[in-house]
Design a protein around this motif. Structure first.
Motif, PDB file in Angstrom:
ATOM      1  N   LEU A 193      -9.025 -20.101 -27.009  1.00 58.68           N
ATOM      2  CA  LEU A 193      -9.712 -20.244 -25.732  1.00 58.68           C
ATOM      3  C   LEU A 193     -10.564 -21.507 -25.711  1.00 58.68           C
ATOM      4  O   LEU A 193     -10.686 -22.169 -24.671  1.00 58.68           O
ATOM      5  CB  LEU A 193     -10.566 -19.016 -25.451  1.00 58.68           C
ATOM      6  CG  LEU A 193      -9.793 -17.707 -25.229  1.00 58.68           C
ATOM      7  CD1 LEU A 193     -10.753 -16.539 -25.063  1.00 58.68           C
ATOM      8  CD2 LEU A 193      -8.865 -17.813 -24.027  1.00 58.68           C
ATOM      9  N   LEU A 281      -5.886 -15.818 -20.257  1.00 62.90           N
ATOM     10  CA  LEU A 281      -6.139 -14.667 -21.130  1.00 62.90           C
ATOM     11  C   LEU A 281      -4.863 -14.039 -21.672  1.00 62.90           C
ATOM     12  O   LEU A 281      -4.888 -12.915 -22.157  1.00 62.90           O
ATOM     13  CB  LEU A 281      -6.980 -13.614 -20.386  1.00 62.90           C
ATOM     14  CG  LEU A 281      -8.442 -14.003 -20.135  1.00 62.90           C
ATOM     15  CD1 LEU A 281      -9.151 -12.914 -19.339  1.00 62.90           C
ATOM     16  CD2 LEU A 281      -9.177 -14.248 -21.455  1.00 62.90           C
ATOM     17  N   ILE A 286      -1.795 -19.330 -21.170  1.00 62.89           N
ATOM     18  CA  ILE A 286      -2.557 -20.446 -21.728  1.00 62.89           C
ATOM     19  C   ILE A 286      -1.634 -21.627 -22.006  1.00 62.89           C
ATOM     20  O   ILE A 286      -1.920 -22.769 -21.641  1.00 62.89           O
ATOM     21  CB  ILE A 286      -3.296 -20.018 -23.018  1.00 62.89           C
ATOM     22  CG1 ILE A 286      -4.414 -19.032 -22.688  1.00 62.89           C
ATOM     23  CG2 ILE A 286      -3.866 -21.238 -23.747  1.00 62.89           C
ATOM     24  CD1 ILE A 286      -5.059 -18.413 -23.903  1.00 62.89           C
TER      25      ILE A 286
END
Length: 365
Positions: A193, A281, A286
């Motif tokens: 992340l 997420l 991503i």
């Protein structure tokens, strides 16, 4: 509200020892009793696995340690004056780099795992020192564990630490243009992340990075660091963090990981993430929405979330992103469980993994 703490089934000395690398129950007063009890159980059960391994943990002689550097002004151990243990970091340097004093040593930033609620940087000290022995400066980050903060708060802590690091790289004998990131389990999620935040303005905005939101400096909220990661090494990470409703609506395969995490951390841990859910997420989202740097991925057939790494590898392969997948198959009557290179560095497979990370990273900087 003070929770009922029945720790009688756990070894008293082991609990005391574990305070070197994790919270046990010191931060659970005033927390919803159901959540507090679940976090306490998770911490104690994880401690039971880690404690016997500490007998094998050691620092190599050729690694220098600079411990407990505050990356925010409130970093420290004295909670009575408002200090926050989660706002400290350590730096590990190969002694040769310290002696040479030239800016050629690549850097790894490490984010420890622990289900987002267990552990501090000391949990990964053994892994960090052995990674440093491979020829890296290693910066090991603390972040506030749940229930002290939520996922957005943990990502903000990481960003605060990275901003500190970018401002101070010149103070150490390292190459500021050769910085990588690593993380294991929950730390792998935070590392991935973080790469999304660092490489996508839309991702940064979705996680509240760059938005003041009326929150002060102690929270770590601010701009993405722009540190310029050359790549990453993700160890047995958990990447399926989208809500089931949002993931299903996008046709994204959804596992049980978020449900399992919510059963321990409470649904509030994922609060305020509507803008990130599911675009940032899930592993496929991503990869689709962010141009990631080269990634070294590790898992094993004994890893209970092996499918998470394989899903990330599949998405990277489909996009054509530079990556390596290392999916270990243990021998008969042997076991290579979750995050084995981190918690069992003495294993031959772990030593080979450390060497592979060195090769992978040195080839890309």
């Amino acid at each position: 509200m003070t929770i009922q703490r029945d720790l009688s089934k756990y070894d008293e000395q082991a609990l005391k020892d574990a305070e070197r690398w994790t919270e046990i129950d010191g931060d659970l007063d005033g927390v919803d009793p159901t959540v507090a009890a679940a976090i306490l159980t998770s911490r104690c059960e994880t401690m039971r696995y880690d404690h016997p391994r500490t007998e094998r943990w050691h620092d190599p002689e050729d690694v220098d340690v600079i411990a407990d550097i505050p990356y925010l002004p409130d970093g420290g151990y004295d909670v009575t004056v408002g200090q926050v243990r989660g706002h400290l970091l350590d730096i590990y340097l190969p002694h040769e780099a310290a002696v040479r004093m030239s800016n050629v040593t690549p850097v790894y930033v490490d984010i420890h795992g622990g289900g987002f609620c267990y552990g501090y940087k000391e949990l990964n000290r053994n892994f960090n020192t052995h990674l440093a022995q491979q020829g890296f400066a290693v910066v090991s980050l603390n972040y506030r564990p749940a229930p002290q903060t939520d996922l957005k708060g943990q990502l903000a802590d990481v960003q605060a630490a990275l901003r500190w690091l970018k401002a101070h790289l010149a103070d150490y004998p390292v190459d500021p243009n050769a910085v990588f990131i690593t993380g294991d389990s929950a730390g792998g999620a935070l590392a991935l992340l973080t790469l999304a935040i660092e490489n996508s303005g839309r991702a940064a905005e979705a996680f509240g990075i760059g938005q003041a939101s009326g929150i002060g400096q102690a929270s770590g909220i601010g701009q993405a660091s722009g540190i310029g990661f050359k790549g990453g090494a993700l160890v047995c990470g958990v990447y399926s963090l989208a809500s089931p409703e949002r993931a299903a609506g996008r046709g994204v395969a959804y596992g049980t990981e978020r449900k399992n995490l919510e059963s321990t951390l409470g649904s509030g841990f994922f609060a305020g993430l509507d803008a990130a859910d599911p675009d940032f997420l899930t592993a496929p989202d991503i990869v689709a929405n962010v141009d990631l740097p080269p990634l070294f991925l590790l898992t094993s057939a004994d890893d209970f979330i092996q499918a998470e790494t394989l899903a990330l590898a599949t998405a990277l392969a489909r996009k054509g992103t530079d990556f390596e997948l290392h999916d270990w198959k243990p021998a008969r009557h042997d076991s290579l469980g979750h995050v084995f290179p981190v918690c069992m560095t003495w294993r031959e497979e772990s030593l080979r993994t450390l060497a592979d990370i060195r090769r992978f990273s040195y080839d890309r900087c």
